[in-house]
Design an enzyme around this catalytic site. Structure first.
Site, PDB file in Angstrom:
ATOM      1  N   PRO A 147       0.750  -1.290  -0.242  1.00  0.00           N
ATOM      2  CA  PRO A 147       0.101   0.085   0.440  1.00  0.00           C
ATOM      3  C   PRO A 147       0.558   1.543  -0.030  1.00  0.00           C
ATOM      4  O   PRO A 147       2.306   1.419   0.501  1.00  0.00           O
ATOM      5  CB  PRO A 147      -0.441  -0.496   0.545  1.00  0.00           C
ATOM      6  N   GLU A 173      22.951 -11.255   1.733  1.00  0.00           N
ATOM      7  CA  GLU A 173      22.627 -11.509   0.480  1.00  0.00           C
ATOM      8  C   GLU A 173      23.730 -11.631  -0.776  1.00  0.00           C
ATOM      9  O   GLU A 173      24.215 -11.621  -1.255  1.00  0.00           O
ATOM     10  CB  GLU A 173      22.172 -10.422   0.294  1.00  0.00           C
TER      11      GLU A 173
HETATM   12  P1  ATP Z   1      -3.360   1.876  -2.084  1.00  0.00           P
HETATM   13  O1  ATP Z   1      -2.569   0.416  -2.460  1.00  0.00           O
HETATM   14  O2  ATP Z   1      -3.318   1.950  -0.605  1.00  0.00           O
HETATM   15  O3  ATP Z   1      -4.202   2.605  -2.442  1.00  0.00           O
HETATM   16  P2  ATP Z   1      -1.187   2.803  -3.554  1.00  0.00           P
HETATM   17  O4  ATP Z   1      -0.442   2.299  -4.037  1.00  0.00           O
HETATM   18  O5  ATP Z   1      -2.477   3.542  -4.336  1.00  0.00           O
HETATM   19  O6  ATP Z   1      -2.370   3.033  -2.312  1.00  0.00           O
HETATM   20  P3  ATP Z   1      -1.170   6.310  -4.051  1.00  0.00           P
HETATM   21  O7  ATP Z   1      -2.537   6.375  -3.667  1.00  0.00           O
HETATM   22  O8  ATP Z   1      -0.747   6.007  -5.343  1.00  0.00           O
HETATM   23  O9  ATP Z   1      -0.641   4.660  -3.383  1.00  0.00           O
HETATM   24  O10 ATP Z   1       0.128   6.855  -2.622  1.00  0.00           O
HETATM   25  C1  ATP Z   1      -1.123   7.500  -1.855  1.00  0.00           C
HETATM   26  C2  ATP Z   1       0.164   9.060  -1.476  1.00  0.00           C
HETATM   27  O11 ATP Z   1       1.392   8.508  -1.394  1.00  0.00           O
HETATM   28  C3  ATP Z   1      -0.146   9.829  -2.966  1.00  0.00           C
HETATM   29  O12 ATP Z   1      -1.052  10.762  -3.593  1.00  0.00           O
HETATM   30  C4  ATP Z   1       1.571   9.998  -2.610  1.00  0.00           C
HETATM   31  O13 ATP Z   1       0.721  11.436  -2.083  1.00  0.00           O
HETATM   32  C5  ATP Z   1       2.247   9.128  -2.083  1.00  0.00           C
HETATM   33  N1  ATP Z   1       3.310   8.711  -2.292  1.00  0.00           N
HETATM   34  C6  ATP Z   1       2.647   7.814  -2.879  1.00  0.00           C
HETATM   35  N2  ATP Z   1       3.729   6.687  -3.860  1.00  0.00           N
HETATM   36  C7  ATP Z   1       4.449   8.018  -4.832  1.00  0.00           C
HETATM   37  C8  ATP Z   1       5.283   8.269  -4.749  1.00  0.00           C
HETATM   38  N3  ATP Z   1       6.299   7.267  -5.839  1.00  0.00           N
HETATM   39  N4  ATP Z   1       6.223   9.500  -5.746  1.00  0.00           N
HETATM   40  C9  ATP Z   1       5.104  10.163  -5.355  1.00  0.00           C
HETATM   41  N5  ATP Z   1       4.520  10.097  -4.030  1.00  0.00           N
HETATM   42  C10 ATP Z   1       3.926   8.962  -3.398  1.00  0.00           C
END
Ligand code: ATP
Length: 493
Positions: free
Chosen positions: A112, A338
């Site tokens: 997540p 590793e």
């Molecule tokens: P979930 O599985 O809980 O739905 P997800 O993987 O879809 O989570 P997102 O909803 O895309 O995650 O990310 C949540 C927030 O975290 C984003 O709105 C952003 O602010 C921040 N975030 C997550 N990953 C990144 C990233 N790689 N770069 C920049 N911001 C990020």
């Protein structure tokens, strides 16, 4: 319009009946029940954008998200794979001309908060597609047929919305897809889940390259193992893109993105913060920057300083109880383990290591990626024995550095035992060709143990004679959280 006429006419009839002295209570009651049933059946998903999240005015235009790939930190591999897959949308004419089966679905899997939703939005923005988001749990209802109807509605909304916005393509994003796409037949209470999943499969199969609106479904899950295999079959979710927790470089990138435009004190070193936030996801890092800013505000400071970041890190760790955050001592052990695998692999098969990392990948705490020049169909005795030495190298390295082993090697041993069993059953052990089932247990055990011990000795010789490289490479791995094959080869020379 029809709705208004209906309401108006009903009111007129009701007033007329009332005026004529009829008791209209039963009629009203029936009407109420009918209305409630209609609502339950259609759910609040009726109508564009009421249930499914359709974006408003984004940077890319109405319905198109304003997120670009540049807004996503780290995740270079995932971005590259996703961009490759998006060629099916951006080069649709060529796909059509060559008669290529279109890509219908992309599955993003990973923990997540690693940016799966962001990636899906960036994909929509990059291709100028309308973006519709829904979550798997929105399709699960008590009433048979409702979930399936919502799936149908989601796809038809995507098409009408794209046509209205004059876009040639639409992306349907389904988060938590495992809720709706779990293995069929698992839910014994009713068949509602199965019907919903079947409808999704039908909708996906119905996507074809000649449609006026090209549809692409992006699913996201952190439990790909729960998905029904039918979803992963070619023609459905053709591409699976791993979205992992960011390594140190990735975290630095994400921190840069989220601190952009915020007033930072001169002595804030984002590199230090990236180093101290092992195991943080993108969402944790975004939260961290936000918490640090809140702390600065509470203390009446105009800028965010290193102390605020330090306190915010503790707050995020305690508040969220990050799982899989190894202690410093554990990390050092993982690093030696590793590098043990990697060195054994590199010495026995020069050029075979492509990357070693200590950031967790799926369920593994650390990870050594071996490249294989070609897929092997047959394995020789030498190959299997080398592989055994590589597998045992991790535990041996721990022993050399710390004088003891750990449970981290359990999985390696399982794989090693598998290989040893193969050596015996394929007649490649000192026993020659034997029927394993008829072999006395003691003899079988002794043979297996001799095979393992011999390879353990080999791994020990390799690592002990290069203990300086073992220590140096582990130090680099601890510092940077990854070390690529080239770097390791340079150290070995
Ligand atoms: P979930 O599985 O809980 O739905 P997800 O993987 O879809 O989570 P997102 O909803 O895309 O995650 O990310 C949540 C927030 O975290 C984003 O709105 C952003 O602010 C921040 N975030 C997550 N990953 C990144 C990233 N790689 N770069 C920049 N911001 C990020």
């Amino acid at each position: 319009m029809l709705k208004e006429i209906g309401v108006g006419a009903s009111l007129a009839v009701a007033t007329f009946l009332l005026a004529s002295g009829y008791n209209i209570t039963p009629v009203l009651l029936l009407f109420g029940i009918g209305l409630a049933l209609w609502y339950l059946q259609s759910g609040p998903g009726v109508g564009v954008g009421r249930r499914f999240h359709v974006l408003g005015q984004g940077r890319g235009g109405p319905g198109v998200p304003g997120v670009s790939f540049g807004d996503i930190g780290g995740q270079e591999v995932a971005k590259r794979e996703l961009l490759e897959a998006l060629e099916f949308v951006t080069r649709a004419d060529e796909v059509r001309a060559l008669g290529i089966r279109p890509l219908r679905g992309i599955l993003l899997t990973g923990p997540p908060g690693t940016g799966k939703t962001l990636l899906a939005k960036a994909a929509a923005s990059y291709t100028g597609s309308v973006f519709l988001a829904a979550s798997g749990s929105e399709f699960v209802e008590m009433y048979a047929g409702v979930g399936a109807q919502r799936v149908r509605q989601l796809f038809s909304t995507a098409r009408t919305r794209a046509t209205r916005e004059k876009r040639g393509s639409a992306m349907v994003f389904i988060d938590e897809i495992e809720v709706l796409g779990g293995k069929r037949g698992k839910h014994t209470s009713h068949l509602e889940y199965d019907q919903t999943l079947n409808q999704l499969l039908v909708e996906m199969d119905g996507i074809n390259p000649y449609d006026e609106v090209r549809l692409l479904v992006i699913g996201a899950t952190n439990r790909a193992d729960l998905l029904d295999p039918a979803l992963l079959r070619p023609g459905r979710f053709d591409r699976v893109v791993q979205v992992n927790l960011p390594d140190r470089e990735g975290r630095l990138h994400i921190l840069r993105i989220h601190t952009k435009g915020k007033p930072l004190a001169d002595d804030v070193d984002l590199d230090d913060i990236a180093r101290d936030t092992f195991g943080f996801s993108g969402a944790h890092l975004e939260n961290l920057v936000n918490e640090a800013a809140i702390l600065a505000m509470r203390q009446g400071k105009g800028v965010i300083g290193p102390n605020e970041f330090r306190d915010a890190i503790d707050k995020v760790i305690m508040g969220e109880r990050l799982d899989r955050r190894p202690s410093k001592a554990d990390l050092e052990r993982i690093a030696f383990h590793e590098v043990g695998h990697a060195l054994a692999s590199e010495v026995l098969r020069p050029g075979s290591v492509s990357m070693v990392t200590v950031t967790s990948r799926g369920r593994a705490l650390g990870y050594t990626r071996q490249t294989q020049e070609e897929d092997l169909c047959l394995y020789t005795r030498d190959w299997l024995e080398d592989q055994l030495a590589v597998l045992l190298g991790g535990a041996v390295a721990e022993e050399i550095r710390f004088g003891s082993r750990s449970t981290g090697a359990a999985n390696d041993f399982e794989q090693a035992l598998d290989i040893a069993r193969r050596l015996v059953s394929a007649g490649m052990s000192p026993l020659g060709v034997v029927n394993v089932d008829e072999l006395p247990r003691q003899l079988y055990h002794e043979t297996m143990s001799a095979i393992m011990k011999a390879q353990e000795r080999r791994a020990r010789e390799i690592l002990e004679s290069r203990d300086d490289v073992l220590a140096a490479a582990s130090a680099v791995l601890l510092e940077n959280e990854k070390i690529d094959g080239e770097e390791l080869r340079e150290m070995l020379q």
